[in-house]
Write a protein that holds these residues in place. Structure first.
Motif, short mmCIF file in Angstrom:
data_model
loop_
_atom_site.label_atom_id
_atom_site.label_comp_id
_atom_site.label_asym_id
_atom_site.label_seq_id
_atom_site.Cartn_x
_atom_site.Cartn_y
_atom_site.Cartn_z
N VAL A 109 -2.19 6.55 -4.25
CA VAL A 109 -3.01 6.28 -3.05
C VAL A 109 -4.07 5.22 -3.34
CG1 VAL A 109 -2.62 8.57 -2.05
CG2 VAL A 109 -4.49 8.26 -3.68
N ASP A 110 -3.88 4.50 -4.47
CA ASP A 110 -4.92 3.56 -4.94
C ASP A 110 -4.70 2.11 -4.50
OD1 ASP A 110 -3.38 4.08 -8.19
OD2 ASP A 110 -2.82 2.61 -6.64
N GLU A 111 -3.58 1.83 -3.86
CA GLU A 111 -3.23 0.48 -3.37
C GLU A 111 -3.16 -0.57 -4.49
OE1 GLU A 111 -4.67 0.89 1.30
OE2 GLU A 111 -5.23 -0.88 0.18
N LEU A 112 -3.00 -0.13 -5.74
CA LEU A 112 -2.93 -1.11 -6.84
C LEU A 112 -1.63 -1.92 -6.82
CD1 LEU A 112 -4.65 0.78 -9.81
CD2 LEU A 112 -5.54 -1.12 -8.45
N HIS A 113 -0.55 -1.36 -6.34
CA HIS A 113 0.69 -2.15 -6.21
C HIS A 113 0.46 -3.32 -5.26
CE1 HIS A 113 3.47 0.31 -8.49
NE2 HIS A 113 3.21 1.39 -7.78
N GLN A 114 -0.18 -3.05 -4.15
CA GLN A 114 -0.44 -4.10 -3.17
C GLN A 114 -1.39 -5.15 -3.76
OE1 GLN A 114 -0.35 -0.80 -2.64
NE2 GLN A 114 -0.29 -0.26 -0.47
N ARG A 115 -2.39 -4.69 -4.49
CA ARG A 115 -3.34 -5.63 -5.09
C ARG A 115 -2.69 -6.44 -6.20
NH1 ARG A 115 -8.32 -2.13 -6.49
NH2 ARG A 115 -8.77 -3.92 -7.80
N ALA A 116 -1.56 -5.96 -6.71
CA ALA A 116 -0.82 -6.74 -7.74
C ALA A 116 0.12 -7.74 -7.08
CB ALA A 116 -0.01 -5.79 -8.63
N GLY A 117 0.22 -7.67 -5.75
CA GLY A 117 1.05 -8.64 -5.02
C GLY A 117 2.34 -8.07 -4.47
N ALA A 118 2.57 -6.76 -4.66
CA ALA A 118 3.81 -6.18 -4.13
C ALA A 118 3.75 -6.12 -2.61
CB ALA A 118 4.01 -4.77 -4.70
N LYS A 119 4.92 -6.30 -1.96
CA LYS A 119 4.98 -6.31 -0.50
C LYS A 119 5.67 -5.04 0.01
CE LYS A 119 3.36 -10.58 0.03
NZ LYS A 119 2.23 -10.18 -0.89
N ASP A 120 5.32 -4.68 1.25
CA ASP A 120 6.00 -3.58 1.96
C ASP A 120 6.09 -2.31 1.11
OD1 ASP A 120 6.48 -5.51 3.90
OD2 ASP A 120 8.31 -6.18 2.89
N VAL A 121 4.98 -1.98 0.45
CA VAL A 121 4.96 -0.77 -0.39
C VAL A 121 5.02 0.47 0.50
CG1 VAL A 121 3.60 0.52 -2.09
CG2 VAL A 121 3.61 -1.99 -2.15
N LEU A 122 5.90 1.39 0.19
CA LEU A 122 6.00 2.61 1.00
C LEU A 122 5.12 3.68 0.36
CD1 LEU A 122 9.88 2.59 1.53
CD2 LEU A 122 8.09 1.85 3.14
N GLU A 123 3.99 4.00 1.06
CA GLU A 123 3.01 4.96 0.50
C GLU A 123 3.32 6.36 1.04
OE1 GLU A 123 -0.45 2.70 2.01
OE2 GLU A 123 -1.08 2.49 -0.07
N LEU A 124 3.99 7.15 0.23
CA LEU A 124 4.42 8.48 0.70
C LEU A 124 3.24 9.44 0.86
CD1 LEU A 124 7.64 9.23 -1.39
CD2 LEU A 124 7.43 8.19 0.89
N HIS A 125 2.16 9.21 0.09
CA HIS A 125 1.04 10.16 0.15
C HIS A 125 -0.21 9.53 0.74
CE1 HIS A 125 3.10 12.69 -3.23
NE2 HIS A 125 3.72 12.77 -2.07
#
Ligand code: APR
Length: 256
Positions: A109-125
């Motif tokens: 739930v930390d959004e670190l994938h998005q901040r690393a540049g990943a797109k369309d991350v599916l956040e299950l929690h």
């Protein structure tokens, strides 16, 4: 870590048309964010989930629950994506440049994938960085950069519509966001290579998504320094930290 296994998995990455990566708290450990169940420093080693991560706990003591989540929100904002997050985002970019696909599903739930540049991350929690009105569900992202002034924080404070603010995360006993879960199951059912990264695989339905990949005939890989209860379900296991393993896989799969 056996080099041949890394090389074998990297070759699978280079050949795959559709990769799914499911991450858990272990993927953020090297960013300094505690996991939940690591015996030594896991969050749950100090608290019982039921004391803090349930609607009942919020009902009973909204100040305690929102203060604990605000501390986690601030620690996430002050943390940085680690080499594992960055390598996964680069893998996604590289595959997409070849007309292929990498779907990132996370329990974090930390959004670190998005901040690393990943797109369309599916956040299950859900996400700690978004909060919402406890009654209306109205989302709120422009939150203070530092701690809330008082707990529990309010939404539309001082107006007739004033209500409590709560983190936009999934608590035990709550359903997962339908669209994220649906999309995650669809992608897992269509992939040909599935990674489970940094999750103890004890919380459902996230833990069961690998079964859809297995049914679809995907090759499955567990990336985790320690064994999990589902390790035997995986075709391959890479025993090590994701912040070390993913940069190596990226380098081996796409050496240029
Ligand atoms: N790299 C990869 N994995 C790691 C690392 C690392 N550097 N360090 C620890 N791990 C592994 C641990 O061995 C453990 O298996 O990460 C896993 C973390 O497991 P949990 O703490 O149970 O976290 P997670 O699986 O994400 O929990 C699932 O439970 O509490 C709820 O909603 C919360 O999303 C969370 C869910």
């Amino acid at each position: 870590m056996a080099q041949d296994t890394l090389e074998h998995i990297a070759a699978l990455i280079a050949q795959a048309d559709h990769i799914v990566i499911m991450t858990g708290a272990g993927a953020s450990k090297e960013s300094g964010i505690p996991t939940f169940r690591d015996a030594l420093d896991g969050l749950w080693s100090k608290y019982e989930p039921g004391e803090l991560a349930t609607p009942e706990a919020f009902e009973k003591n909204p100040a305690l629950v929102t203060q604990w989540y605000d501390e986690r929100r601030l620690s996430a904002l002050q943390s940085k994506p680690n080499a594992g997050h960055i390598a996964m985002a680069k893998l996604q970019k590289r595959l997409e440049s070849q007309g292929k696909k990498l779907t990132l599903i996370t329990q974090n739930v930390d959004e670190l994938h998005q901040r690393a540049g990943a797109k369309d991350v599916l956040e299950l929690h859900g996400s700690l960085i978004t909060w919402r009105g406890a009654s209306t569900g109205e989302k709120q992202r422009n939150l203070p950069e530092d701690a809330f002034e008082s707990y529990p924080p309010k939404h539309r404070e001082g107006t007739p519509q004033e209500e409590l603010l709560r983190p936009d995360v999934v608590w035990f006993g709550e359903g997962l966001p339908e669209d994220a879960l649906q999309e995650a199951t669809t992608q897992a059912s269509q992939c040909n290579l599935y990674f489970s990264v940094g999750t103890s695989s004890v919380v459902w339905p996230a833990a069961g998504i690998v079964d859809l990949a297995i049914k679809a005939g995907a090759t499955t890989v567990e990336v985790n320094p320690t064994e999990t209860i589902l390790s035997s379900e995986y075709d391959h296991v890479l025993r090590g930290p994701s912040g070390e393993i993913f940069p190596k896989l990226l380098e081996l799969a796409f050496p240029d």
